[in-house]
Design a protein around this motif. Structure first.
Motif, PDB file in Angstrom:
ATOM      1  N   ASN A  96       0.814  -1.215   0.000  1.00 14.03           N
ATOM      2  CA  ASN A  96       0.000   0.000   0.000  1.00 14.03           C
ATOM      3  C   ASN A  96       0.849   1.267   0.000  1.00 14.03           C
ATOM      4  O   ASN A  96       0.322   2.372  -0.067  1.00 14.03           O
ATOM      5  CB  ASN A  96      -0.931   0.009   1.223  1.00 14.03           C
ATOM      6  CG  ASN A  96      -1.971  -1.094   1.146  1.00 14.03           C
ATOM      7  OD1 ASN A  96      -2.420  -1.430   0.052  1.00 14.03           O
ATOM      8  ND2 ASN A  96      -2.344  -1.655   2.274  1.00 14.03           N
ATOM      9  N   GLU A  97       2.167   1.089   0.075  1.00 17.22           N
ATOM     10  CA  GLU A  97       3.062   2.243   0.149  1.00 17.22           C
ATOM     11  C   GLU A  97       3.288   2.854  -1.235  1.00 17.22           C
ATOM     12  O   GLU A  97       3.599   2.144  -2.195  1.00 17.22           O
ATOM     13  CB  GLU A  97       4.402   1.811   0.749  1.00 17.22           C
ATOM     14  CG  GLU A  97       5.393   2.947   0.873  1.00 17.22           C
ATOM     15  CD  GLU A  97       6.737   2.485   1.400  1.00 17.22           C
ATOM     16  OE1 GLU A  97       7.624   3.327   1.586  1.00 17.22           O
ATOM     17  OE2 GLU A  97       6.892   1.259   1.625  1.00 17.22           O
ATOM     18  N   GLU A  98       3.149   4.153  -1.326  1.00 16.40           N
ATOM     19  CA  GLU A  98       3.451   4.877  -2.564  1.00 16.40           C
ATOM     20  C   GLU A  98       4.706   5.719  -2.339  1.00 16.40           C
ATOM     21  O   GLU A  98       4.752   6.539  -1.434  1.00 16.40           O
ATOM     22  CB  GLU A  98       2.291   5.789  -2.977  1.00 16.40           C
ATOM     23  CG  GLU A  98       1.115   5.061  -3.583  1.00 16.40           C
ATOM     24  CD  GLU A  98       0.087   6.015  -4.165  1.00 16.40           C
ATOM     25  OE1 GLU A  98       0.402   7.210  -4.349  1.00 16.40           O
ATOM     26  OE2 GLU A  98      -1.044   5.566  -4.432  1.00 16.40           O
ATOM     27  N   LEU A  99       5.716   5.488  -3.173  1.00 15.02           N
ATOM     28  CA  LEU A  99       6.944   6.263  -3.054  1.00 15.02           C
ATOM     29  C   LEU A  99       6.720   7.679  -3.572  1.00 15.02           C
ATOM     30  O   LEU A  99       5.921   7.908  -4.482  1.00 15.02           O
ATOM     31  CB  LEU A  99       8.065   5.598  -3.859  1.00 15.02           C
ATOM     32  CG  LEU A  99       8.496   4.195  -3.408  1.00 15.02           C
ATOM     33  CD1 LEU A  99       9.545   3.645  -4.361  1.00 15.02           C
ATOM     34  CD2 LEU A  99       9.036   4.217  -1.982  1.00 15.02           C
ATOM     35  N   SER A 100       7.438   8.617  -2.994  1.00 16.93           N
ATOM     36  CA  SER A 100       7.381   9.990  -3.495  1.00 16.93           C
ATOM     37  C   SER A 100       7.996  10.044  -4.889  1.00 16.93           C
ATOM     38  O   SER A 100       8.663   9.102  -5.336  1.00 16.93           O
ATOM     39  CB  SER A 100       8.134  10.925  -2.553  1.00 16.93           C
ATOM     40  OG  SER A 100       9.522  10.608  -2.566  1.00 16.93           O
ATOM     41  N   LYS A 101       7.792  11.157  -5.565  1.00 18.53           N
ATOM     42  CA  LYS A 101       8.337  11.316  -6.918  1.00 18.53           C
ATOM     43  C   LYS A 101       9.852  11.182  -6.897  1.00 18.53           C
ATOM     44  O   LYS A 101      10.445  10.499  -7.752  1.00 18.53           O
ATOM     45  CB  LYS A 101       7.921  12.675  -7.497  1.00 18.53           C
ATOM     46  CG  LYS A 101       8.393  12.891  -8.923  1.00 18.53           C
ATOM     47  CD  LYS A 101       7.907  14.230  -9.463  1.00 18.53           C
ATOM     48  CE  LYS A 101       8.388  14.446 -10.898  1.00 18.53           C
ATOM     49  NZ  LYS A 101       7.913  15.737 -11.454  1.00 18.53           N
ATOM     50  N   GLU A 102      10.503  11.795  -5.917  1.00 18.64           N
ATOM     51  CA  GLU A 102      11.961  11.743  -5.822  1.00 18.64           C
ATOM     52  C   GLU A 102      12.436  10.314  -5.566  1.00 18.64           C
ATOM     53  O   GLU A 102      13.379   9.839  -6.207  1.00 18.64           O
ATOM     54  CB  GLU A 102      12.459  12.660  -4.696  1.00 18.64           C
ATOM     55  CG  GLU A 102      12.243  14.155  -4.940  1.00 18.64           C
ATOM     56  CD  GLU A 102      10.774  14.561  -4.782  1.00 18.64           C
ATOM     57  OE1 GLU A 102      10.002  13.797  -4.145  1.00 18.64           O
ATOM     58  OE2 GLU A 102      10.411  15.632  -5.288  1.00 18.64           O
ATOM     59  N   SER A 103      11.778   9.611  -4.644  1.00 19.06           N
ATOM     60  CA  SER A 103      12.180   8.234  -4.327  1.00 19.06           C
ATOM     61  C   SER A 103      11.932   7.308  -5.519  1.00 19.06           C
ATOM     62  O   SER A 103      12.766   6.439  -5.825  1.00 19.06           O
ATOM     63  CB  SER A 103      11.412   7.729  -3.103  1.00 19.06           C
ATOM     64  OG  SER A 103      11.739   8.474  -1.953  1.00 19.06           O
ATOM     65  N   ALA A 104      10.779   7.488  -6.173  1.00 18.31           N
ATOM     66  CA  ALA A 104      10.460   6.639  -7.323  1.00 18.31           C
ATOM     67  C   ALA A 104      11.480   6.845  -8.444  1.00 18.31           C
ATOM     68  O   ALA A 104      11.925   5.878  -9.079  1.00 18.31           O
ATOM     69  CB  ALA A 104       9.053   6.947  -7.821  1.00 18.31           C
ATOM     70  N   CYS A 127       5.484  -0.830 -13.270  1.00 18.03           N
ATOM     71  CA  CYS A 127       4.067  -1.189 -13.149  1.00 18.03           C
ATOM     72  C   CYS A 127       3.640  -1.390 -11.700  1.00 18.03           C
ATOM     73  O   CYS A 127       2.468  -1.665 -11.434  1.00 18.03           O
ATOM     74  CB  CYS A 127       3.783  -2.467 -13.941  1.00 18.03           C
ATOM     75  SG  CYS A 127       4.108  -2.307 -15.702  1.00 18.03           S
ATOM     76  N   SER A 128       4.579  -1.272 -10.762  1.00 14.21           N
ATOM     77  CA  SER A 128       4.252  -1.445  -9.352  1.00 14.21           C
ATOM     78  C   SER A 128       3.398  -0.281  -8.860  1.00 14.21           C
ATOM     79  O   SER A 128       3.639   0.870  -9.216  1.00 14.21           O
ATOM     80  CB  SER A 128       5.531  -1.537  -8.527  1.00 14.21           C
ATOM     81  OG  SER A 128       5.255  -1.466  -7.148  1.00 14.21           O
ATOM     82  N   PRO A 129       2.403  -0.560  -8.006  1.00 14.05           N
ATOM     83  CA  PRO A 129       1.616   0.537  -7.408  1.00 14.05           C
ATOM     84  C   PRO A 129       2.480   1.509  -6.611  1.00 14.05           C
ATOM     85  O   PRO A 129       2.126   2.683  -6.478  1.00 14.05           O
ATOM     86  CB  PRO A 129       0.625  -0.202  -6.496  1.00 14.05           C
ATOM     87  CG  PRO A 129       0.580  -1.602  -6.998  1.00 14.05           C
ATOM     88  CD  PRO A 129       1.916  -1.888  -7.590  1.00 14.05           C
ATOM     89  N   CYS A 130       3.614   1.019  -6.108  1.00 16.63           N
ATOM     90  CA  CYS A 130       4.504   1.901  -5.341  1.00 16.63           C
ATOM     91  C   CYS A 130       5.110   2.989  -6.215  1.00 16.63           C
ATOM     92  O   CYS A 130       5.519   4.040  -5.718  1.00 16.63           O
ATOM     93  CB  CYS A 130       5.634   1.082  -4.708  1.00 16.63           C
ATOM     94  SG  CYS A 130       5.062  -0.247  -3.643  1.00 16.63           S
ATOM     95  N   MET A 131       5.182   2.748  -7.528  1.00 19.91           N
ATOM     96  CA  MET A 131       5.828   3.677  -8.455  1.00 19.91           C
ATOM     97  C   MET A 131       4.822   4.585  -9.152  1.00 19.91           C
ATOM     98  O   MET A 131       5.115   5.155 -10.214  1.00 19.91           O
ATOM     99  CB  MET A 131       6.628   2.883  -9.485  1.00 19.91           C
ATOM    100  CG  MET A 131       7.736   2.026  -8.914  1.00 19.91           C
ATOM    101  SD  MET A 131       9.135   3.001  -8.337  1.00 19.91           S
ATOM    102  CE  MET A 131       9.862   3.476  -9.900  1.00 19.91           C
ATOM    103  N   ARG A 132       3.666   4.740  -8.568  1.00 18.46           N
ATOM    104  CA  ARG A 132       2.602   5.530  -9.191  1.00 18.46           C
ATOM    105  C   ARG A 132       3.043   6.981  -9.447  1.00 18.46           C
ATOM    106  O   ARG A 132       2.602   7.615 -10.409  1.00 18.46           O
ATOM    107  CB  ARG A 132       1.365   5.513  -8.297  1.00 18.46           C
ATOM    108  CG  ARG A 132       0.097   6.023  -8.976  1.00 18.46           C
ATOM    109  CD  ARG A 132      -1.064   6.031  -7.996  1.00 18.46           C
ATOM    110  NE  ARG A 132      -1.249   4.733  -7.373  1.00 18.46           N
ATOM    111  CZ  ARG A 132      -1.933   3.741  -7.923  1.00 18.46           C
ATOM    112  NH1 ARG A 132      -2.491   3.907  -9.110  1.00 18.46           N
ATOM    113  NH2 ARG A 132      -2.062   2.594  -7.286  1.00 18.46           N
ATOM    114  N   ASN A 133       3.913   7.506  -8.595  1.00 17.58           N
ATOM    115  CA  ASN A 133       4.307   8.916  -8.707  1.00 17.58           C
ATOM    116  C   ASN A 133       5.558   9.142  -9.544  1.00 17.58           C
ATOM    117  O   ASN A 133       6.094  10.250  -9.574  1.00 17.58           O
ATOM    118  CB  ASN A 133       4.530   9.494  -7.310  1.00 17.58           C
ATOM    119  CG  ASN A 133       3.259   9.464  -6.472  1.00 17.58           C
ATOM    120  OD1 ASN A 133       2.171   9.711  -6.973  1.00 17.58           O
ATOM    121  ND2 ASN A 133       3.394   9.135  -5.194  1.00 17.58           N
TER     122      ASN A 133
END
Length: 780
Positions: A396-404, A424-430
């Motif tokens: 459920n964790e979404e990384l910030s734009k900088e982290s992604a 394609c990971s939900p964590c990389m949405r940003n």
């Protein structure tokens, strides 16, 4: 390894002129021993060669049926001993150490019989070496301890082994908690949990100098040590150095003679608390941190096992240090995760379970391991392994734009082939789609793939660049694209809190290429990437349908799945689902919200579960009401299903019930069901009652082989009876009667045929059929 301060404040009590029991009174009778002249195996397959019968009373933990645990051991003297005589190889300090189930004792259940035994360990020692065994369901050697000098006695605790020699108190680490943890949780060595191995080399934590240690025992957090200071020991230790003046030497000697008589000393040694010792071990491990050696992992593993042993203590739940210990446990997991991520080690995969046990989020792990602004930083396999598994799971964790974006850079440098998958990971949405496309284009030049192309199309959608999207999607045929989604299902669906959710890509395909979306979902199902129930939820959410409403796109998916499905259980479920939907639409006069992807003819040509519609069905429908034509596609698909042999009619009857009275549609459904159930006479009654023109056509198609008898036993008598009642008012009956007479005349003998004709029938009507029957007889 340098020693650590394990023992602290020492309280000394002095007893004088005490003499212990003589050694000869403690010796056992020789008859109680078996002396082996050479090394032999006393257990296992090779034990048969030694001709010494050995019986183990029990090698299992306590169960409801066993109330005691018994261990028998033998003393033996190998002839190849490096010590050369029996006294140097005698066993001592035999000890059983139980470990109880974590948290199995509450504040009101402190007695021994309330504890649930988890593991049992057996320790025994020779003068120069000690052995620790696990004696649960299997007897297994865990650790071997080599002493620096001859030992006198040893005592085992869940955290340490304390050994006394002639001059020292030595402290070793033990592996009881590692073995017990695996007894408690057989799945501990997985990607979810980990524990340092039982085979990890033991360490000497400290050697403390004492004069004449004789006996040792352990009580809670205390070590009780009994020593005896002999005269020569005191004299030897009080001798002056050569640099001292002789007068001063004489003074010391005389004072020693007068004040230091031989005697006994009792020491109560308070051990350092687990948390304090853990902190010291962690601090010391930092000396190895920069050189990235296995010594750092070893020391942190020792610290982890130390804390784990404390947590496995039955008194842990009521301990004042409970929260501190839990914090230390999570922290030790994080430190071990750091080591396996940073070091080039064969056990790099352990970074994943240790980070999971630490409770750290992916963002927190990135902050620990990634240096800000360091473009030249290298990343070891453990870190990449952790990131790969974490990103491929439904977190459920979404990384910030900088982290992604940083993760994107890490994979481009360390494992570029994984780029399409981690994007394609939900964590990389940003993640920045422009940056992602740049990296993907670089990778595509080296390793092109369908998944990579689909990922580029996905990023193009996020950028709003439809021209780029169409260009990427036109790179392959639809069938290849559909199979490409198997390589990365998260392009279409993602999971959140156990629910399947459609992606922006799936939403776009629904509007622009629904056929590709359905084909891709079928491919996912057939490759076990999505379950049938998950697909139902997926399409309902995609089409914004809630409750029991079934979107047409879901029906298209069911129909497409019927073409390729080979599992009988799923096949029958699908057949019932599409049947139910056809019936619901026909009975409710409800049109689909979108145009179906396949017509009845398409399904008949591509799927053997949809059969050709029988001529008599078509005949009945030709005289149907005009309103039936509005739902002709659903009607014909339903009839086609029932004309095949695939669907289980008995299971489908409750679903078909709403249509039994629905005009000609209901008639065809009713007759088809009765036919599949072998109820031909009931089917004929229904046809003669509501559509007699189709009765003979039905009989010609269905009443064959063993069922031909129904022609003359049922159909012909019924036609004669009904024609007599209606006369010339029903030309359809008269036409059907003539066709039935023609068929029966070809089947029966003249005598049998004549017996079927009504006595009051018109001769001119029946005579041609009688002549035809007699002429057939003459010809044969």
């Amino acid at each position: 390894m340098n020693s650590l301060p394990v023992l602290s404040e020492v309280l000394t009590l002095r007893y004088s002129d005490y003499e212990g029991p003589s050694t000869h009174t403690l010796q056992l009778e020789l008859d109680e021993f078996i002396v082996c002249q050479k090394p032999v195996e006393l257990l296992g397959e090779e034990s048969k060669l030694c001709e010494i019968p050995i019986t183990l009373e029990s090698t299992e933990l306590l169960t409801e049926d066993t109330k005691r645990f018994q261990v028998r051991y033998l003393r033996f003297t190998p002839d190849q001993s490096p010590f050369g005589f029996c006294e140097e190889t005698k066993l001592h300090s035999v000890q059983l150490l139980p470990v109880y189930q974590t948290g199995s004792v509450t504040a009101h259940e402190e007695t021994e019989n309330k504890k649930e035994l988890l593991s049992l360990f057996c320790f025994f020692s020779l003068p120069h070496v000690g052995y620790l065994y696990s004696v649960g369901k299997l007897v297994e050697l865990i650790s071997t301890y080599q002493y620096s000098e001859k030992s006198e006695q040893a005592v085992l605790t869940p955290q340490f082994l304390h050994v006394i020699t002639s001059e020292n108190l030595q402290c070793f680490t033990v592996r009881c908690s590692a073995a017990a943890a695996r007894d408690e949780d057989p799945y501990i060595d997985t990607t979810v949990k980990a524990c340092p191995p039982v085979a990890l080399d033991v360490c000497t934590l400290r050697m403390q100098l004492f004069i004449g240690p004789r006996a040792i025992c352990h009580f809670r957090n205390h070590i009780i040590l009994l020593t005896k200071a002999d005269m020569e020991d005191i004299t030897e230790r009080r001798k002056p150095t050569r640099r001292m003046l002789s007068r001063k030497a004489d003074s010391i000697k005389s004072r020693t003679n007068s004040e230091s008589e031989p005697g006994w000393n009792l020491y109560i040694i308070n051990t350092v608390s687990t948390v304090q010792l853990y902190r010291e071990m962690v601090d010391y491990s930092r000396t190895y941190e920069n050189v990235k050696t296995e010594s750092c992992i070893h020391l942190l593993s020792e610290a982890h096992l130390l804390v784990r042993a404390a947590i496995m203590d039955p008194c842990f739940l009521t301990s004042d240090e409970k929260e501190e210990l839990l914090r230390a446990f999570r922290e030790s997991c994080a430190f071990l995760g750091d080591c396996y991520s940073r070091f080039d080690t064969k056990d790099y995969h352990l970074a994943l379970p240790y980070y999971r046990m630490s409770g750290l989020s992916m963002t927190e792990v990135l902050k620990r391991l990634v240096s800000e602004g360091d473009e030249m930083q290298t990343y070891e396999k453990g870190f990449v392994f952790y990131l790969t598994h974490s990103l491929n799971e439904d977190l459920n964790e979404e990384l910030s734009k900088e982290s992604a974006n940083k993760v994107l850079q890490i994979f481009y440098l360390a494992d570029p082939v994984q780029l399409p998958h981690i994007l394609c990971s939900p964590c990389m949405r940003n993640v920045c789609p422009v940056t992602a496309v740049k990296y993907l284009q670089k990778v595509e030049k080296i390793m092109p793939s369908v998944v990579l192309t689909l990922t580029k199309a996905f990023m193009a959608l996020k950028m709003g660049d439809l021209t780029m999207y169409e260009l990427e999607m036109d790179s392959y045929k639809e069938t290849i694209l559909a199979c490409g989604f198997i390589g990365q299902p998260k392009l279409l669906r993602q999971r959140k809190e156990g629910m399947v959710l459609p992606t922006e890509f799936a939403v776009h395909l629904k509007e622009m290429q629904p056929g590709l979306l359905v084909a891709a979902t079928v491919a996912l199902h057939e490759n076990s990437k999505i379950e049938l129930e998950e697909a139902d939820t997926f399409f309902k959410l995609l089409c914004s349908n809630s409750g029991n409403a079934i979107p047409q796109l879901l029906v298209d998916f069911w129909e497409a799945l019927l073409v390729v499905c080979s599992q009988e259980e799923i096949l029958q479920e699908l057949l019932l689902r599409v049947t139910s939907q056809y019936v619901w639409r026909i009975s409710k006069q409800q049109l689909p919200e979108t145009k179906p992807l396949k017509t009845t003819e398409d399904l008949i040509n591509s799927c053997n579960h949809f059969g050709l519609i029988f001529p008599w069905v078509t005949s009945i429908m030709s005289v149907g009401s005009p309103s039936d034509k509005d739902y002709g596609d659903d009607i014909s698909k339903l009839q086609s299903l029932l004309c095949s042999q695939s669907i289980d009619i008995a299971s489908a009857l409750p679903v078909l019930e709403p249509l039994t009275e629905a005009g000609n549609v209901g008639l065809t459904i009713h007759v088809l069901c009765n036919t599949r159930l072998g109820k031909y006479e009931e089917a004929i009654d229904q046809l003669l009652k509501r559509c007699p023109d189709a009765a003979v056509l039905y009989a010609q198609h269905e009443l064959k082989d063993d069922n031909r008898v129904v022609w003359w036993n049922k159909l012909l008598p019924e036609l004669c009876k009904r024609t007599r009642l209606t006369g010339n008012d029903c030309p359809g009956l008269i036409s059907s009667l003539k066709e039935a007479l023609s068929v029966v005349a070809m089947e029966l003998e003249l005598k049998d045929f004549l017996s079927l004709l009504p006595e009051d029938g018109t001769a001119a009507f029946f005579l041609p059929h009688l002549l035809h029957c007699s002429q057939r007889k003459l010809l044969t």
